[in-house]
Design a protein around this motif. Structure first.
Motif, mmCIF file in Angstrom:
data_model
loop_
_atom_site.group_PDB
_atom_site.id
_atom_site.type_symbol
_atom_site.label_atom_id
_atom_site.label_comp_id
_atom_site.label_asym_id
_atom_site.label_seq_id
_atom_site.Cartn_x
_atom_site.Cartn_y
_atom_site.Cartn_z
ATOM 1 N N VAL A 52 0.929 -1.309 0.022
ATOM 2 C CA VAL A 52 -0.014 -0.020 -0.197
ATOM 3 C C VAL A 52 0.818 1.301 -0.053
ATOM 4 C CG1 VAL A 52 -1.820 1.194 1.440
ATOM 5 C CG2 VAL A 52 -1.845 -1.256 1.204
ATOM 6 N N GLY A 106 3.524 -3.207 -5.450
ATOM 7 C CA GLY A 106 2.227 -2.707 -6.107
ATOM 8 C C GLY A 106 2.707 -1.804 -7.239
ATOM 9 N N ILE A 209 -10.240 -3.667 -2.188
ATOM 10 C CA ILE A 209 -10.152 -3.829 -0.753
ATOM 11 C C ILE A 209 -11.053 -4.866 -0.205
ATOM 12 C CG2 ILE A 209 -10.169 -2.500 1.397
ATOM 13 C CD1 ILE A 209 -9.269 -0.207 -0.018
ATOM 14 N N GLY A 330 -2.271 -1.678 -4.581
ATOM 15 C CA GLY A 330 -2.167 -1.328 -3.419
ATOM 16 C C GLY A 330 -3.448 -1.655 -2.385
ATOM 17 N N ALA A 331 -4.438 -1.521 -3.095
ATOM 18 C CA ALA A 331 -5.860 -1.739 -2.557
ATOM 19 C C ALA A 331 -6.033 -3.179 -2.463
ATOM 20 C CB ALA A 331 -6.938 -1.119 -3.370
ATOM 21 N N ASN A 333 -3.807 -5.264 -1.615
ATOM 22 C CA ASN A 333 -3.008 -5.815 -0.531
ATOM 23 C C ASN A 333 -3.523 -4.738 0.887
ATOM 24 O OD1 ASN A 333 -0.735 -7.171 -1.436
ATOM 25 N ND2 ASN A 333 -1.037 -6.088 -3.032
ATOM 26 N N LEU A 334 -4.337 -3.709 0.659
ATOM 27 C CA LEU A 334 -4.684 -3.284 1.849
ATOM 28 C C LEU A 334 -5.988 -4.012 2.487
ATOM 29 C CD1 LEU A 334 -5.154 -1.025 3.845
ATOM 30 C CD2 LEU A 334 -6.435 0.380 2.117
#
Length: 402
Positions: A52, A106, A209, A330-331, A333-334
């Protein structure tokens, strides 16, 4: 499909292996460092949060150089992080190594998605993105099970040393096969940031997410769930991860095929089915055969959402897609970090190793709700434009009398 997509898939294979192999090795790592399973789960959470953070940071740093050179630099960072994990003397250093490796994740997939989409015709973009992500899914069929087996027999440190070697192969593949595409002219950071004023981009990221977070809520603690609840031997975790990986490969290919044709219907079906299957996993986890089937379905349904969600972000941020694409990775993995943390909470609360499945089902159902909201807003936005267009046609067709 261009041969350059193979190079991107090789890099994705290495990254996918290091991201997911830790799930099968949590008991070994926890035992070696003398920490609990939920504490060892921070290696999943830490990696995800690193993605992220690294997605926007590395993408912004890479705006001044060519995309090929940036991809090569990212693979170098990935190699360094995995070598640090392999030699870590204490848990904190191991966690630091995971974060260093994750900083490349990412931006690699974000920039790689843009490159893949540029290499093919517009109607084949989702298929090209899916081809790159095939490396990530194949990692779960080959890299993760083999890495788990090596880690359980020779030690988890050997696994991470091998993963670093995969990074070297990925770096060489990118250097050899990916064309040196020129840096886009006229694209500045403010243009990239402007994409985040589009509510559809934000909704797509929120779906990412919650939707893929539902998958990770279950699979982060898959090893202890299958050994303590289903009754599998430790060695069986390897082939269970193979089933999960096979499901991911199938789901990714299906998602890539149909995302170019019926993107939102695909999301409706996959997210609703994922929520149901995750809820059922609380029951099927008590039976070996049923658990194995459910694990495969979770992989398939979860990854069927990846190409359509990534394509939707690229479409909605078409003017400046690089940062938005990386941020959507990144979302993912968030969502992984959120679900791994929530899963650890319910386990620590004494609700058992199957409790994270309920967390996953709730997250997937929330993603489905956002998909409905997104489509509704899109229809309302499109309706006035159709009315205006229709009026314009009528006015154009009406004769003017003097």
């Amino acid at each position: 499909m261009p041969l350059a997509l193979l190079a991107l898939a090789i890099g994705a294979f290495g990254i996918g292996t290091t991201e997911f192999v830790i799930m099968g090795l949590l008991p070994e790592v926890a035992g070696d460092f003398g920490v609990s399973i939920p504490t060892a789960g921070l290696l999943v959470t830490g990696y995800a949060l690193g993605v992220v953070l690294g997605a926007p940071l590395m993408t912004v740093l890479g705006t001044r150089i060519s995309r090929k050179r940036m991809l090569m630099l990212l693979m170098g960072l990935f190699i360094a992080g995995n070598l640090l994990s392999a030699v870590a003397p204490v848990f904190g250093v191991m966690l630091a190594g995971r974060v260093v490796a994750s900083l490349a994740h990412g931006a690699f997939f974000g920039i790689g998605s843009v490159v893949a989409a540029e290499l093919v015709a517009p109607e084949k973009k989702a298929g090209a993105i899916a081809m790159m992500f095939t490396g990530l899914t194949v990692a779960n069929v080959v890299g993760v099970p083999l890495g788990t087996l090596v880690g359980q027999t020779l030690g988890w440190r050997i696994t991470f040393a091998i993963v670093a070697g995969l990074g070297v192969i990925g770096l060489a593949g990118i250097a050899k096969l990916v064309p040196d595409l020129p840096k886009p002219e006229g694209v500045r950071l403010r243009h990239e940031l402007a994409a985040f004023r589009n509510v559809q981009v934000l909704l797509a990221m929120a779906m990412t997410i919650l939707g893929f977070g539902g998958v990770f809520a279950a699979v982060t603690y898959l090893a202890p769930m299958m050994t303590d609840v289903a009754g599998y031997a430790d060695s069986s975790v390897t082939w269970l991860l193979v089933l999960f990986g096979l499901g991911m490969v199938a789901g990714n290919l299906i998602g890539g095929k149909f995302a170019d044709r019926a993107l939102m219907p695909l999301l409706y079906i996959s997210l609703s089915a994922l929520a149901v299957v995750l809820a059922l996993f609380t029951l099927t986890a008590h039976n070996k055969i049923a658990a194995a089937v459910t694990i495969t379905l979770i992989g398939a349904l979860g990854f069927a959402t990846v190409p359509p969600l990534q394509k939707r972000v690229l479409d909605q941020a078409s003017g400046a897609p690089t940062l938005a694409s990386a941020m959507n990775i990144g979302a993912f993995n968030l969502g992984n970090a959120l679900s791994a943390w929530l899963g650890g909470l319910v386990i620590s609360a004494g609700l058992g190793y199957t409790a994270p499945n309920w967390v996953g089902a709730a997250l997937a159902a929330s993603a489905l709700l956002l998909a409905v909201v997104s489509a509704t807003l899109e229809r309302r936005t499109a309706a006035p434009s159709r009315v205006v267009t229709g009026v314009a046609h009528v006015e154009q067709a009406t004769p003017v009398h003097h």
